[in-house]
Design a protein around this motif. Sequence first.
Motif, PDB file in Angstrom:
ATOM      1  N   GLN A   1      -8.451   7.741  34.986  1.00  0.00           N
ATOM      2  CA  GLN A   1      -7.240   7.178  35.596  1.00  0.00           C
ATOM      3  C   GLN A   1      -6.237   8.271  35.940  1.00  0.00           C
ATOM      4  O   GLN A   1      -5.584   8.231  36.997  1.00  0.00           O
ATOM      5  CB  GLN A   1      -6.605   6.155  34.644  1.00  0.00           C
ATOM      6  CG  GLN A   1      -7.434   4.919  34.408  1.00  0.00           C
ATOM      7  CD  GLN A   1      -7.663   4.117  35.680  1.00  0.00           C
ATOM      8  OE1 GLN A   1      -6.808   4.041  36.544  1.00  0.00           O
ATOM      9  NE2 GLN A   1      -8.842   3.521  35.804  1.00  0.00           N
ATOM     10  N   ALA A   2      -6.099   9.261  35.072  1.00  0.00           N
ATOM     11  CA  ALA A   2      -5.148  10.346  35.322  1.00  0.00           C
ATOM     12  C   ALA A   2      -5.567  11.184  36.520  1.00  0.00           C
ATOM     13  O   ALA A   2      -4.734  11.578  37.348  1.00  0.00           O
ATOM     14  CB  ALA A   2      -5.026  11.230  34.079  1.00  0.00           C
ATOM     15  N   TYR A   3      -6.860  11.474  36.659  1.00  0.00           N
ATOM     16  CA  TYR A   3      -7.344  12.309  37.749  1.00  0.00           C
ATOM     17  C   TYR A   3      -7.270  11.617  39.109  1.00  0.00           C
ATOM     18  O   TYR A   3      -7.351  12.273  40.142  1.00  0.00           O
ATOM     19  CB  TYR A   3      -8.789  12.738  37.479  1.00  0.00           C
ATOM     20  CG  TYR A   3      -8.926  13.899  36.527  1.00  0.00           C
ATOM     21  CD1 TYR A   3      -7.852  14.741  36.259  1.00  0.00           C
ATOM     22  CD2 TYR A   3     -10.130  14.165  35.897  1.00  0.00           C
ATOM     23  CE1 TYR A   3      -7.978  15.799  35.392  1.00  0.00           C
ATOM     24  CE2 TYR A   3     -10.275  15.233  35.023  1.00  0.00           C
ATOM     25  CZ  TYR A   3      -9.196  16.049  34.773  1.00  0.00           C
ATOM     26  OH  TYR A   3      -9.327  17.108  33.919  1.00  0.00           O
TER      27      TYR A   3
ATOM     28  N   THR B   1      -4.752  10.276  40.513  1.00  0.00           N
ATOM     29  CA  THR B   1      -3.485  10.490  41.218  1.00  0.00           C
ATOM     30  C   THR B   1      -2.835  11.842  40.957  1.00  0.00           C
ATOM     31  O   THR B   1      -1.821  12.150  41.582  1.00  0.00           O
ATOM     32  CB  THR B   1      -2.475   9.391  40.828  1.00  0.00           C
ATOM     33  OG1 THR B   1      -2.414   9.290  39.402  1.00  0.00           O
ATOM     34  CG2 THR B   1      -2.884   8.034  41.399  1.00  0.00           C
ATOM     35  N   GLY B   2      -3.378  12.670  40.065  1.00  0.00           N
ATOM     36  CA  GLY B   2      -2.733  13.930  39.722  1.00  0.00           C
ATOM     37  C   GLY B   2      -3.563  15.135  40.095  1.00  0.00           C
ATOM     38  O   GLY B   2      -4.780  15.061  40.223  1.00  0.00           O
TER      39      GLY B   2
ATOM     40  N   VAL C   1      -2.764  17.766  35.661  1.00  0.00           N
ATOM     41  CA  VAL C   1      -3.233  16.702  34.765  1.00  0.00           C
ATOM     42  C   VAL C   1      -3.994  17.282  33.584  1.00  0.00           C
ATOM     43  O   VAL C   1      -3.793  16.870  32.439  1.00  0.00           O
ATOM     44  CB  VAL C   1      -4.122  15.701  35.540  1.00  0.00           C
ATOM     45  CG1 VAL C   1      -4.915  14.820  34.579  1.00  0.00           C
ATOM     46  CG2 VAL C   1      -3.272  14.838  36.446  1.00  0.00           C
TER      47      VAL C   1
ATOM     48  N   ALA D   1      -0.158   8.479  36.311  1.00  0.00           N
ATOM     49  CA  ALA D   1      -0.995   9.633  36.006  1.00  0.00           C
ATOM     50  C   ALA D   1      -0.465  10.366  34.784  1.00  0.00           C
ATOM     51  O   ALA D   1      -1.230  10.781  33.903  1.00  0.00           O
ATOM     52  CB  ALA D   1      -1.049  10.573  37.204  1.00  0.00           C
TER      53      ALA D   1
END
Length: 281
Positions: free
Chosen positions: A78-80, A82-83, A88, A145
């Motif tokens: 999930q973090a990757y 949008t960041g 990240v 993110a």
Amino acid sequence: MEAHVFALVLVAAALHAGWNAVVKLGLDRLLAITLIAGSAGLVALLALPFAPVPDPAAWPWLLTSIVLHVGYNVCLVQAYRTGDFGQVYPIARGTAPLIVTLVAVFLLAETLTPAALLGIALLVGGVWLMSLRGGRDLARMDRSALGFALLTSAFIAGYTLTDGQGARVAGSAHGYTMWLFALDGLAMVLLLLALRGRHAFAVLRPHWKTGLGGGAMSLGAYWIAIWAMTEAPIALVAALRESSVLFAAAISVVILREPLTRWRAAAALSIVAGVVMMRLG
């Protein structure tokens, strides 16, 4: 920490940055991380006949770790989405060693020298500096993110402490690692099946070579770390692993074409100073 343990943990850090870069390239993130986890699980499964079965006392730790690893994988994906990889990744890794150090010192009664504590502080400080000033401005970073990256740190701290304790009671760090990866790979494959259905595996088939390479790096990186936590304080191993941020920064600049700034250079120097202090400590 003895010199050979120290050197091998640095190797593990480079391997860890490598498989995280594979997650950022090409495929949908969930597909990519499942491909890597499943490939690592397959390698571990092939090694199981040659690995000792963990002591019964280790199984609660091992099963808890599988749950934490699945949570880590989902949050990282999930973090990757949008960041920047270069931002990240350090956020996801940067808070974990601080949490691990506090728990290890105050709850597990591990003893660290002042030099080692200073080294951990310098390393964590460098990681966070790279996060805040090394990629996008934090204010411009997608809040979801950032939230998922911080939650990922909590999962990292959780499974690091769990595996450090589990490997110590397992009787064999190698056996513990192989069972962990075999079961974690199965869990991620079942999760993908539940979320995406069977057609997802057809999408993965052409990428099996990439997955096998990433899976081998993932297995090798954490295999070394788990073994190292039976030879040295958990907090030191956890912090030294985060020197992977240096390798990740190089990947982000050279391969992903993300910007190299003065702040990233300063952060790298802080991380290197932390690594040196930890070695001296």
